[in-house]
Scaffold this motif. Structure first.
Motif, PDB file in Angstrom:
ATOM      1  N   HIS A   1       0.824  -1.210   0.000  1.00 46.34           N
ATOM      2  CA  HIS A   1       0.000   0.000   0.000  1.00 46.34           C
ATOM      3  C   HIS A   1       0.860   1.263   0.000  1.00 46.34           C
ATOM      4  O   HIS A   1       0.413   2.310  -0.475  1.00 46.34           O
ATOM      5  N   PHE A   2       2.082   1.183   0.498  1.00 42.79           N
ATOM      6  CA  PHE A   2       3.012   2.311   0.368  1.00 42.79           C
ATOM      7  C   PHE A   2       3.238   2.608  -1.113  1.00 42.79           C
ATOM      8  O   PHE A   2       3.242   3.770  -1.540  1.00 42.79           O
ATOM      9  N   GLY A   3       3.415   1.543  -1.901  1.00 39.31           N
ATOM     10  CA  GLY A   3       3.619   1.726  -3.331  1.00 39.31           C
ATOM     11  C   GLY A   3       2.410   2.339  -4.016  1.00 39.31           C
ATOM     12  O   GLY A   3       2.558   3.151  -4.941  1.00 39.31           O
ATOM     13  N   ILE A   4       1.215   1.954  -3.566  1.00 34.64           N
ATOM     14  CA  ILE A   4       0.001   2.554  -4.141  1.00 34.64           C
ATOM     15  C   ILE A   4       0.022   4.065  -3.927  1.00 34.64           C
ATOM     16  O   ILE A   4      -0.269   4.861  -4.841  1.00 34.64           O
ATOM     17  N   GLY A   5       0.382   4.487  -2.714  1.00 31.77           N
ATOM     18  CA  GLY A   5       0.455   5.916  -2.437  1.00 31.77           C
ATOM     19  C   GLY A   5       1.539   6.607  -3.246  1.00 31.77           C
ATOM     20  O   GLY A   5       1.347   7.727  -3.731  1.00 31.77           O
ATOM     21  N   ALA A   6       2.694   5.934  -3.406  1.00 34.01           N
ATOM     22  CA  ALA A   6       3.800   6.527  -4.157  1.00 34.01           C
ATOM     23  C   ALA A   6       3.443   6.714  -5.626  1.00 34.01           C
ATOM     24  O   ALA A   6       3.961   7.617  -6.289  1.00 34.01           O
ATOM     25  N   ILE A   7       2.580   5.854  -6.151  1.00 32.32           N
ATOM     26  CA  ILE A   7       2.122   6.001  -7.541  1.00 32.32           C
ATOM     27  C   ILE A   7       1.027   7.061  -7.629  1.00 32.32           C
ATOM     28  O   ILE A   7       0.998   7.886  -8.550  1.00 32.32           O
ATOM     29  N   ALA A   8       0.117   7.076  -6.644  1.00 34.37           N
ATOM     30  CA  ALA A   8      -1.040   7.975  -6.702  1.00 34.37           C
ATOM     31  C   ALA A   8      -0.675   9.430  -6.423  1.00 34.37           C
ATOM     32  O   ALA A   8      -1.281  10.340  -6.996  1.00 34.37           O
ATOM     33  N   GLY A   9       0.309   9.669  -5.558  1.00 39.72           N
ATOM     34  CA  GLY A   9       0.669  11.032  -5.191  1.00 39.72           C
ATOM     35  C   GLY A   9       1.077  11.895  -6.389  1.00 39.72           C
ATOM     36  O   GLY A   9       0.464  12.952  -6.635  1.00 39.72           O
ATOM     37  N   PRO A  10       2.101  11.475  -7.151  1.00 35.01           N
ATOM     38  CA  PRO A  10       2.481  12.274  -8.328  1.00 35.01           C
ATOM     39  C   PRO A  10       1.360  12.376  -9.356  1.00 35.01           C
ATOM     40  O   PRO A  10       1.217  13.407 -10.019  1.00 35.01           O
ATOM     41  N   ALA A  11       0.553  11.306  -9.494  1.00 39.94           N
ATOM     42  CA  ALA A  11      -0.552  11.356 -10.452  1.00 39.94           C
ATOM     43  C   ALA A  11      -1.556  12.439 -10.048  1.00 39.94           C
ATOM     44  O   ALA A  11      -2.096  13.153 -10.900  1.00 39.94           O
ATOM     45  N   LEU A  12      -1.798  12.576  -8.747  1.00 39.45           N
ATOM     46  CA  LEU A  12      -2.737  13.590  -8.269  1.00 39.45           C
ATOM     47  C   LEU A  12      -2.192  14.998  -8.524  1.00 39.45           C
ATOM     48  O   LEU A  12      -2.934  15.896  -8.960  1.00 39.45           O
ATOM     49  N   ILE A  13      -0.894  15.199  -8.246  1.00 40.27           N
ATOM     50  CA  ILE A  13      -0.272  16.495  -8.524  1.00 40.27           C
ATOM     51  C   ILE A  13      -0.340  16.803 -10.019  1.00 40.27           C
ATOM     52  O   ILE A  13      -0.630  17.936 -10.436  1.00 40.27           O
ATOM     53  N   GLY A  14      -0.088  15.773 -10.852  1.00 38.23           N
ATOM     54  CA  GLY A  14      -0.153  15.974 -12.300  1.00 38.23           C
ATOM     55  C   GLY A  14      -1.549  16.334 -12.761  1.00 38.23           C
ATOM     56  O   GLY A  14      -1.723  17.145 -13.675  1.00 38.23           O
ATOM     57  N   LEU A  15      -2.569  15.761 -12.118  1.00 35.71           N
ATOM     58  CA  LEU A  15      -3.958  16.033 -12.500  1.00 35.71           C
ATOM     59  C   LEU A  15      -4.381  17.445 -12.104  1.00 35.71           C
ATOM     60  O   LEU A  15      -5.027  18.161 -12.878  1.00 35.71           O
ATOM     61  N   LEU A  16      -4.003  17.855 -10.901  1.00 38.55           N
ATOM     62  CA  LEU A  16      -4.444  19.153 -10.385  1.00 38.55           C
ATOM     63  C   LEU A  16      -3.532  20.301 -10.796  1.00 38.55           C
ATOM     64  O   LEU A  16      -3.961  21.456 -10.856  1.00 38.55           O
ATOM     65  N   GLY A  17      -2.254  19.984 -11.058  1.00 39.77           N
ATOM     66  CA  GLY A  17      -1.269  21.019 -11.339  1.00 39.77           C
ATOM     67  C   GLY A  17      -0.372  21.243 -10.145  1.00 39.77           C
ATOM     68  O   GLY A  17      -0.824  21.187  -8.988  1.00 39.77           O
ATOM     69  N   ALA A  18       0.917  21.494 -10.400  1.00 41.37           N
ATOM     70  CA  ALA A  18       1.886  21.642  -9.314  1.00 41.37           C
ATOM     71  C   ALA A  18       1.534  22.791  -8.377  1.00 41.37           C
ATOM     72  O   ALA A  18       1.817  22.737  -7.171  1.00 41.37           O
ATOM     73  N   ASP A  19       0.907  23.859  -8.918  1.00 44.93           N
ATOM     74  CA  ASP A  19       0.588  25.014  -8.086  1.00 44.93           C
ATOM     75  C   ASP A  19      -0.514  24.726  -7.066  1.00 44.93           C
ATOM     76  O   ASP A  19      -0.754  25.528  -6.155  1.00 44.93           O
ATOM     77  N   ARG A  20      -1.171  23.576  -7.199  1.00 49.46           N
ATOM     78  CA  ARG A  20      -2.214  23.191  -6.240  1.00 49.46           C
ATOM     79  C   ARG A  20      -1.674  22.277  -5.142  1.00 49.46           C
ATOM     80  O   ARG A  20      -2.449  21.659  -4.411  1.00 49.46           O
ATOM     81  N   TYR A  21      -0.342  22.232  -4.991  1.00 56.21           N
ATOM     82  CA  TYR A  21       0.219  21.326  -3.979  1.00 56.21           C
ATOM     83  C   TYR A  21      -0.284  21.629  -2.562  1.00 56.21           C
ATOM     84  O   TYR A  21      -0.432  20.703  -1.743  1.00 56.21           O
ATOM     85  N   PRO A  22      -0.584  22.916  -2.188  1.00 53.64           N
ATOM     86  CA  PRO A  22      -1.124  23.124  -0.835  1.00 53.64           C
ATOM     87  C   PRO A  22      -2.416  22.358  -0.580  1.00 53.64           C
ATOM     88  O   PRO A  22      -2.640  21.842   0.529  1.00 53.64           O
ATOM     89  N   SER A  23      -3.259  22.251  -1.602  1.00 49.41           N
ATOM     90  CA  SER A  23      -4.521  21.513  -1.436  1.00 49.41           C
ATOM     91  C   SER A  23      -4.255  20.027  -1.207  1.00 49.41           C
ATOM     92  O   SER A  23      -4.928  19.378  -0.397  1.00 49.41           O
ATOM     93  N   VAL A  24      -3.269  19.479  -1.920  1.00 46.87           N
ATOM     94  CA  VAL A  24      -2.966  18.058  -1.788  1.00 46.87           C
ATOM     95  C   VAL A  24      -2.383  17.772  -0.405  1.00 46.87           C
ATOM     96  O   VAL A  24      -2.753  16.785   0.255  1.00 46.87           O
ATOM     97  N   PHE A  25      -1.479  18.628   0.065  1.00 44.01           N
ATOM     98  CA  PHE A  25      -0.918  18.431   1.403  1.00 44.01           C
ATOM     99  C   PHE A  25      -1.985  18.631   2.479  1.00 44.01           C
ATOM    100  O   PHE A  25      -1.982  17.941   3.508  1.00 44.01           O
ATOM    101  N   THR A  26      -2.925  19.539   2.250  1.00 43.71           N
ATOM    102  CA  THR A  26      -4.023  19.720   3.204  1.00 43.71           C
ATOM    103  C   THR A  26      -4.912  18.480   3.253  1.00 43.71           C
ATOM    104  O   THR A  26      -5.334  18.040   4.338  1.00 43.71           O
ATOM    105  N   ALA A  27      -5.196  17.895   2.085  1.00 42.08           N
ATOM    106  CA  ALA A  27      -5.984  16.655   2.049  1.00 42.08           C
ATOM    107  C   ALA A  27      -5.246  15.538   2.791  1.00 42.08           C
ATOM    108  O   ALA A  27      -5.877  14.727   3.491  1.00 42.08           O
TER     109      ALA A  27
END
Length: 409
Positions: free
Chosen positions: A151-177
């Motif tokens: 499950h660590f690997g699932i997160g490691a794959i999903a994290g960059p994909a989420l940043i790529g989907l939302l855009g790097a400038d939205r990283y505060p929202s991802v860290f808040t989530a």
């Protein structure tokens, strides 16, 4: 006449976790996998927001790793002195606070402090759950550890994909989530047994036979070899993840293929842990790790050839996957006198991952980027040698060599 009390099907006596707590623990490993992988995709936005150089922005991941090592060592000191629920609860709280601080700090030093605090909580979860899963499921502990770490690997794959989907400038929202999820994971901690008894096959040092000096030397030797195994195999894991794209481009593959092959490598590493979980119920830990090291070495040897290199790296991910989680129960049985053995090898693995990039970079400066798989092959061969050494040293003199396919009883 009173009816017999039904058995507790939520948390069996030999388990440290209720079923909801197991699910929450897996979610916790998705979270720490995602958090570790978010810094890289966020670098462009961090440079823009704080006016940083590339090396300055990279300090965020360094702060996270430093916090992780401190978290492992710090929570190891508290392990057994405070309850398991308190240890995990403080870790999740620190991750939540650190993530919010990193997301919204107006100044870069405060953001680095947030990354450090996040890493401290990360280390506590990494150490605490690995330690509890290593003993909390009896003979099924190796299987459960592989599932947990997958499950660590699932997160490691999903994290960059989420940043790529939302855009790097939205990283505060991802860290808040991430902070919100860490806070929510405090709720199922009631299903974690607060105190876990030591396994019956782990005797205190004064109960073991033989002179004290011999036991001490044996413990030190075994622990040293385990640390070597963990440092080297995590170095290979991080080395492939960091340098595979550069190597593939250098031998003639396209940038797109190189990037895709690296994603496949991480996917295979995650998949491998799910696939090996049922095998650990039939094969001993030394057998699983020996086959993993041998397969990893052969795949790296094949990666020297340009044509099969992308497929060979995928094979490395598949074979390297079980080593970290499967080795922890073996370590606890082999070195029962060293209570902090688990913390030492987990911290050492973090150091190995952090050192792999600069060490391989220096090697490339001396030779060529085409030497990457050959250098990593040498490390993988050393992992196999360390595994063979541990297998011989931990086999009881009265224990016959067992067919690795024979079920464990």
């Amino acid at each position: 006449m009173s009816l017999p009390t039904p058995p507790d099907t939520t948390r069996r006596p030999d388990r440290a976790f209720s079923t909801p707590a197991v699910v929450a623990s897996c979610a916790g490993f998705v979270l720490i996998g995602a958090l570790q992988s978010l810094y890289g995709p966020a670098l462009p936005a961090l440079r823009s927001a704080y006016g940083l150089s590339p090396s300055g922005a990279g300090l965020a991941l360094s702060a996270h790793f430093i916090g992780g090592v401190l978290g492992v060592l710090g929570f190891d000191r508290a392990f057994g002195r405070i309850g398991n629920r308190a240890l995990l609860g403080v870790s999740y709280a620190l991750m939540a606070l650190g993530s919010v601080a990193f997301a919204f700090s107006p100044y870069w030093p405060l953001a680095l402090l947030g990354a450090l605090v996040t890493g401290f909580g990360f280390g506590g979860i990494d150490y605490g759950l690995n330690q509890l899963f290593a003993t909390g499921f009896g003979r099924r502990s190796p299987a459960m550890l592989n599932i947990l770490n997958a499950h660590f690997g699932i997160g490691a794959i999903a994290g960059p994909a989420l940043i790529g989907l939302l855009g790097a400038d939205r990283y505060p929202s991802v860290f808040t989530a991430s902070a919100v999820l860490a806070a929510l994971l405090l709720l199922p901690l009631g299903g974690v047994r607060d105190r876990t008894p030591e396994p019956a096959d782990e005797l205190p040092e004064d109960a073991a036979g033989g002179p004290t000096s011999l036991r001490t030397r044996r413990t030190a030797t075994l622990l040293t070899v385990f640390v070597v195994l963990y440092v080297l195999h995590v170095g290979v894991e991080a080395g492939v993840g960091g340098w595979e794209p550069t190597h593939l481009e250098a031998v003639g593959h396209s940038t797109t293929l190189a990037a895709s092959a690296t994603s496949v490598y991480w996917l295979m590493l995650t998949l491998g842990r799910f696939l090996v979980a049922p095998l650990t119920l039939r094969w001993s830990e030394p057998a699983v790790i020996a086959v993993s090291c041998a397969g990893m070495a052969l795949c790296l040897l094949a990666a020297v050839l340009p044509g099969p290199a992308p497929y060979a790296y995928a094979g490395v991910g598949l074979f390297i996957a079980p080593i970290f989680p499967t080795g922890l129960p073996w370590l606890r049985r082999a070195v029962p006198a060293a209570r902090r053995a688990g913390a030492l090898v987990i911290a050492a693995s973090m150091v190995g991952g952090a050192a792999a990039g600069p060490a391989l970079g220096k090697t490339i400066e001396l030779f060529d980027v085409r030497a990457v798989p050959a250098v990593l092959f040498v490390l993988a061969a050393a992992c196999l040698a360390a595994t063979c050494r541990l297998t011989r040293a931990t086999r009881s003199p009265l224990e016959p060599a067992r067919d690795p396919g024979t079920p464990l009883t």
